[in-house]
Structures are given as C-alpha cells and as structure tokens.
Scaffold this motif. Structure first.
Motif, PDB file in Angstrom:
ATOM      1  N   ASP A 196       9.646   9.147   6.013  1.00  0.00           N
ATOM      2  CA  ASP A 196       8.994  10.025   7.150  1.00  0.00           C
ATOM      3  C   ASP A 196       9.510  11.509   6.619  1.00  0.00           C
ATOM      4  O   ASP A 196       8.920  12.554   7.018  1.00  0.00           O
TER       5      ASP A 196
ATOM      6  N   GLU B 182       0.754  -1.251   0.146  1.00  0.00           N
ATOM      7  CA  GLU B 182      -0.057   0.033  -0.032  1.00  0.00           C
ATOM      8  C   GLU B 182       0.822   1.256   0.088  1.00  0.00           C
ATOM      9  O   GLU B 182       0.432   2.429  -0.086  1.00  0.00           O
ATOM     10  N   GLN B 183       2.294   1.090   0.083  1.00  0.00           N
ATOM     11  CA  GLN B 183       3.009   2.207  -0.054  1.00  0.00           C
ATOM     12  C   GLN B 183       3.237   2.769  -1.359  1.00  0.00           C
ATOM     13  O   GLN B 183       4.436   2.430  -2.005  1.00  0.00           O
TER      14      GLN B 183
ATOM     15  N   MET C  54       5.136   6.013   6.312  1.00  0.00           N
ATOM     16  CA  MET C  54       4.084   4.768   6.564  1.00  0.00           C
ATOM     17  C   MET C  54       2.857   5.308   7.556  1.00  0.00           C
ATOM     18  O   MET C  54       3.199   5.794   8.736  1.00  0.00           O
ATOM     19  N   ALA C  55       1.744   4.691   7.384  1.00  0.00           N
ATOM     20  CA  ALA C  55       0.808   4.672   8.213  1.00  0.00           C
ATOM     21  C   ALA C  55       1.233   4.060   9.739  1.00  0.00           C
ATOM     22  O   ALA C  55       1.715   3.077   9.609  1.00  0.00           O
ATOM     23  N   ALA C  56       0.666   4.769  10.762  1.00  0.00           N
ATOM     24  CA  ALA C  56       1.139   4.130  12.231  1.00  0.00           C
ATOM     25  C   ALA C  56       0.834   2.815  12.493  1.00  0.00           C
ATOM     26  O   ALA C  56       1.786   2.002  12.755  1.00  0.00           O
ATOM     27  N   GLU C  57      -0.417   2.489  11.751  1.00  0.00           N
ATOM     28  CA  GLU C  57      -0.722   1.027  11.888  1.00  0.00           C
ATOM     29  C   GLU C  57       0.187  -0.067  11.105  1.00  0.00           C
ATOM     30  O   GLU C  57       0.604  -0.741  11.820  1.00  0.00           O
ATOM     31  N   ARG C  58       0.424   0.405  10.119  1.00  0.00           N
ATOM     32  CA  ARG C  58       1.327  -0.676   9.268  1.00  0.00           C
ATOM     33  C   ARG C  58       2.778  -0.430   9.716  1.00  0.00           C
ATOM     34  O   ARG C  58       3.219  -1.796   9.879  1.00  0.00           O
ATOM     35  N   ARG C  59       3.136   0.709  10.360  1.00  0.00           N
ATOM     36  CA  ARG C  59       4.440   0.538  10.924  1.00  0.00           C
ATOM     37  C   ARG C  59       4.569  -0.242  12.039  1.00  0.00           C
ATOM     38  O   ARG C  59       5.686  -1.146  12.367  1.00  0.00           O
TER      39      ARG C  59
ATOM     40  N   LYS D 294       7.188  13.941   4.908  1.00  0.00           N
ATOM     41  CA  LYS D 294       6.142  14.407   5.652  1.00  0.00           C
ATOM     42  C   LYS D 294       5.907  15.859   5.320  1.00  0.00           C
ATOM     43  O   LYS D 294       6.807  16.900   5.672  1.00  0.00           O
TER      44      LYS D 294
ATOM     45  N   GLU E 148       5.333   9.224   1.089  1.00  0.00           N
ATOM     46  CA  GLU E 148       4.605   9.778   2.263  1.00  0.00           C
ATOM     47  C   GLU E 148       5.026   8.936   3.468  1.00  0.00           C
ATOM     48  O   GLU E 148       5.345   7.708   3.199  1.00  0.00           O
TER      49      GLU E 148
END
Length: 527
Positions: A196, A121-122, A128-133, A199, A126
């Motif tokens: 990161d 999904e990357q 990484m989403a906190a959940e995926r990280r 951002k 941008e």
C-alpha cells in the motif's frame, strides 16, 4: 407457450364443470403457473422458478457452488465455504472413493493454491486490488479457522460455591498455534501494508513485456523473469529521497522475510522424518555426499563459507541438489548417533565424537544455504515431511509461513528491479556487466540459525506503514505556511524524517535468477 396440467387421475378430456385446472407459461427465463376453475377464470398466478438455459442443459453444475435456487449472479460466501470445506473433507478426491490425501496435506495445498491464485497477479509495486484483497482475507480466515478447534488440556483452578479450590483440566488452543498464528497474521498485514505504501508513486513506472520496442527503450529483461513487466525510471534516475525510501522499504520487507523463514524452519524442524524418506537414504554419509564433498566436510581445516565458495551454485538445480545431499547426510549421522546397535546396517567405524562434529558442520552449511538462497523450492526432506505429516496444526503453520516467505521474497525482488533500473540510469556500464546488485554484495558473517522470537521482536521497531510522504516528513503547519513567501522556506520546512533503526545482524542473499512469485514452494507431489 401454454401447457395444461391436470391433477393425478384426471383424463386429458375437456375439464368438467367446476374442475380445477393448472396452466404453465414460459416468458423469457421465467416460468409461471395459473390455477383456475373449469370456467377458465384464473384464480391465482405465481412465479415458480427459473427456466433452464437450454444452451447449458447438458453442463453439470455443482450444488455447492451457490445457494439453492436459480438466482443469477456470483456464488454466495456460504456456497463458496461449503464447496471449499467439502473438498477438504474429501481429501481432494471428488469421486468420494476414499483415495484422497490426508486432511493436513489437503489444508496445506488449499493455502498454497489460494496464495498462488491471489498473489500471482501481483507483479508490480502497487497496492493489491480491492477484490483480490477481500478474497484473500475472507478465504484465509476460513482455512485458519480450523486452528481454533485444535486444543490441548492445561491445568487450571476452579473455586466452588463453598469457597474451596480444586484443580481441573481445561482446554485452550495448542501452544504452538497460539504463538505463531497471530505472528503470521501480523506478517501478512505488514506485507500488504508495504504494498500500500507504493500507492501514487510517480518516479518509476512499468512497461508491459508486450509493449513496442520504442516504449521499452534500452530497458530489456535478459534474465529468467521474462513474464514480469519492465521497470522504467527518469533519464537521470530516482531522486535521492526516493532512493533512500526504497532502500528503507527493502530492509523492512527483508525483516519480514527473515521472520517468516524462522517460523517456517522451526515448524519443519519439529515435524517427524517420514519412514518413507528414511528408507530411501543410503547407508552412510559418504555415499550421500560423494567423495569430494565428504572430504571437504571431514577436513580438519573446515570453513562453511569457503566450502560454498568452492561449490558450483550457478543454477537453482545445483543449489537444491547440494541441499538435498547435506540434509540426507545430517539425517544419516543423527540416526547413527542415536542407534545403540552397532551391529545394524547403520553401524560404522567412525567415532561418535567425529560423527557429531561432521553433523554440526553439515548443519552450518545447510543454514548458510537457506539464508543465501531463500527462494529455492522445497528440499526432498521438507517435501516428504509436508506430504506425510498427519499434524494439521503444523501443516497449516508451515504452508502459511511458506507463502508469506514467498510473497516477501517477491516484493524484495521487485524493489531490487527498481533499484537496478536506477543504477542503470546513473551508470549504463552496469548493463554491459550483466550483473545485478543484490543482497549478495553484503557481508553475511558467520552462519546463524534464525530465531522466530528474536526476529519478531525486531519487527516491533519497524513501522507498519510509511509512504514516501511520511518518510520525507511532509507535515506542514497551516498557520506557519502563510508566513512563508519563497521556495527556500518551504524546502526548510520539508525536513526528511530519520527512518526507524532496523536491527539486523546480517542481510540475506539470494540468487537473482530464481523465479519470482510463480515459484511458490509447494510439495512436488501435488503436481
């Protein structure tokens, strides 16, 4: 609803005086029971569990997916870890019939599948989403924890109570894992740190592939990356600072890519060649290469770069086919050089000196192919090694370095997309040419084998994280800012910081039409 339960041995008749009875009641999704005497007085009422959802009565559920009990909510970390390691122990054979794959291949597939599910999904530059990280950090730590138990004996000295010294053997983590696991973890952290850095960027943005034509404008994808969003930049392109910063980020990711490639190549080289692969080879190098390629390699005036220029490498399939032929010929010639029995089917009239020269030329071509096209899938030899290896440590190192190589390649491709959109904004004629600027435009120099230690040393000179603000050197002194009254003094204060020097002997090239992260290289036997 009220149901009466009696103790075993009692009839369904009216309870006698003083006889204890038990009643259950269902309220919503909760089951209660009450214990009372024969006079009907309730002595105790307790919740005993969760009622089953009747809509899912016939759906089997894994007992390992969550802790025991009927609590609602996501599965716990312990339940997830139990399920993951149960599948590894079963060798991906959930029937338990012993027909699963080896532990080494099961771990390799687990790491590959985890990376595919997290990083697929990357698709944008941008963070990484906190959940995926969090999921990536947690589950990759689980899989890498296996390497903590892979040890070897090393000599050590022990001093006894009387002061005498004796030599004993102690265990420590195997040397290759001790060196490469921390290095790969560092590359992992650096790649996520580079994401990161993007951002809050505002000089380029993305348009979904399903957006209206008015939103897409002239920016349309004509290559094979049809599933990726379209990059948009301002009408006049990026600012000079942003362009230099993107170039700096690309060079930093390029160094991570080369380090991951070096570790992966070293691990694959140390793996044993499976007997199944050897049995599938032809008897000589000419049969493997074909007459045309064989004549080019055995010619007195041989140059690997000119050889590749003369080959048709327009598609991924053709590149992979050439790599398979070259690798097969190398294995054949190496076996012949180590085979003392000239009467065997591996014997040949070609001298040992000539065969050694041909093998060196083929290796030079192979190194050049791997450097120019880092995004191609695994070759037949590499796939066979991964499939048949029984070394768990090597399997983990190979899969971890491979997915980091794929992620670095994907990030580089996304940076190239932004730079390409910027070049189109500055000069629309590039769109008519249909050619995207890439690393193939740079001089590669002679083919050189990447060394893991050398590439990791170069990474020490690259900062782990540098946002656009850091790159521009926006470090203002609050006391001095009060004395500045015009915009010119502010511009003088915002000096551009010189980026750290990146020592690179040459830059890599790659096919622009290769798949992005969805092309995570994995053994074909998995599918």
């Amino acid at each position: 609803m009220m149901v009466r339960f009696l103790r075993r041995g009692h009839s369904l008749n009216r309870p006698e005086q003083g006889e204890e009875t038990y009643h259950t009641a269902v309220e919503g999704n909760t089951v209660f029971y009450s214990q009372g005497g024969g006079d009907g007085r309730s002595l105790e009422t307790q919740q005993i569990g969760c009622a089953l959802d009747r809509s899912s009565d016939r759906v089997p559920k894994s007992r390992l997916g969550r802790d025991s009990g009927c609590r609602d909510g996501p599965p716990s970390d312990m339940g997830q870890m139990k399920e993951k390691f149960a599948k590894l122990l079963l060798g991906e054979d959930m029937s338990g019939g012993g027909k699963g794959v080896s532990s080494a291949l099961a771990l390799s597939n687990a790491i590959t599948n985890l990376a595919a599910s997290v990083f697929s999904e990357q698709r944008r530059l941008e963070p990484m989403a906190a959940e995926r990280r969090t999921r990536w950090r947690k589950e990759i730590d689980w899989l890498l924890s296996v390497t903590d138990q892979i040890v070897e004996f090393v000599p050590s000295r022990q001093t006894s109570k009387d002061g005498s010294n004796m030599e004993i053997m102690v265990t420590q983590q195997r040397r290759d894992l001790q060196m490469n696991i921390p290095a790969l973890r560092k590359l992992d952290a650096m790649l996520i740190g580079y994401l990161d850095n993007f951002k809050g960027h505002n000089e380029f943005w993305y348009v979904s592939k399903d957006a209206d034509e008015s939103e897409k404008g002239n920016a349309k994808r004509s290559d094979d990356k049809w599933w990726l969003p379209i990059v948009k930049v301002p009408p006049n392109g990026l600012s000079e600072v942003s362009r230099k910063w993107l170039q700096f980020q690309k060079e930093s990711v390029n160094q991570v890519l080369k380090a991951a490639m070096a570790i992966n190549a070293q691990v694959l080289m140390e793996m044993e060649v499976p007997e199944a692969y050897i049995e599938s080879l032809p008897k000589n190098g000419r049969a493997s290469l074909g007459d045309a390629i064989y004549r080019c390699i055995t010619d007195d005036a041989f140059d690997p770069e000119q050889f590749l220029e003369s080959m048709d490498l327009s598609t991924e399939h053709k590149v992979l086919d050439l790599e398979n032929r070259i690798e097969a010929s190398i294995i054949i010639w190496m076996r012949k050089m180590h085979n003392k029995d000239t009467k065997s089917s591996w014997g040949s009239a070609v001298s040992m000196e000539k065969r050694e020269q041909f093998e060196e030329r083929a290796e030079a071509i192979l190194h050049l192919i791997k450097q120019r096209f880092p995004g191609i899938p695994q070759s037949a030899l590499d796939t066979s090694k991964i499939q048949y290896t029984r070394d768990v440590g090597q399997s983990i190192l190979e899969s971890y370095s491979r997915i980091l190589e794929s992620l670095a390649f994907a990030v580089m491709s996304q940076i190239e997309d932004v730079l390409h959109a910027d070049s189109l904004a500055q000069d629309p004629s590039h769109a008519r040419s249909g050619r995207r600027p890439s690393l193939t435009d740079t001089d590669l120099g002679p083919a050189k084998k990447l060394d893991p230690k050398e590439e990791m040393e170069k990474l020490k000179e690259v900062p782990n994280s540098m946002t656009l603000s850091d790159f521009m050197g926006w470090h203002f002194d609050p006391d001095s800012e009060t004395d500045k009254t015009n915009s010119e003094s502010l511009e003088d204060d915002a000096m551009i910081k010189k980026p750290a020097s990146i020592v690179t002997t040459k830059k890599l090239s790659y096919i622009e039409k290769l798949e992005n992260l969805r092309g995570l290289r994995s053994p074909t036997a998995r599918h």
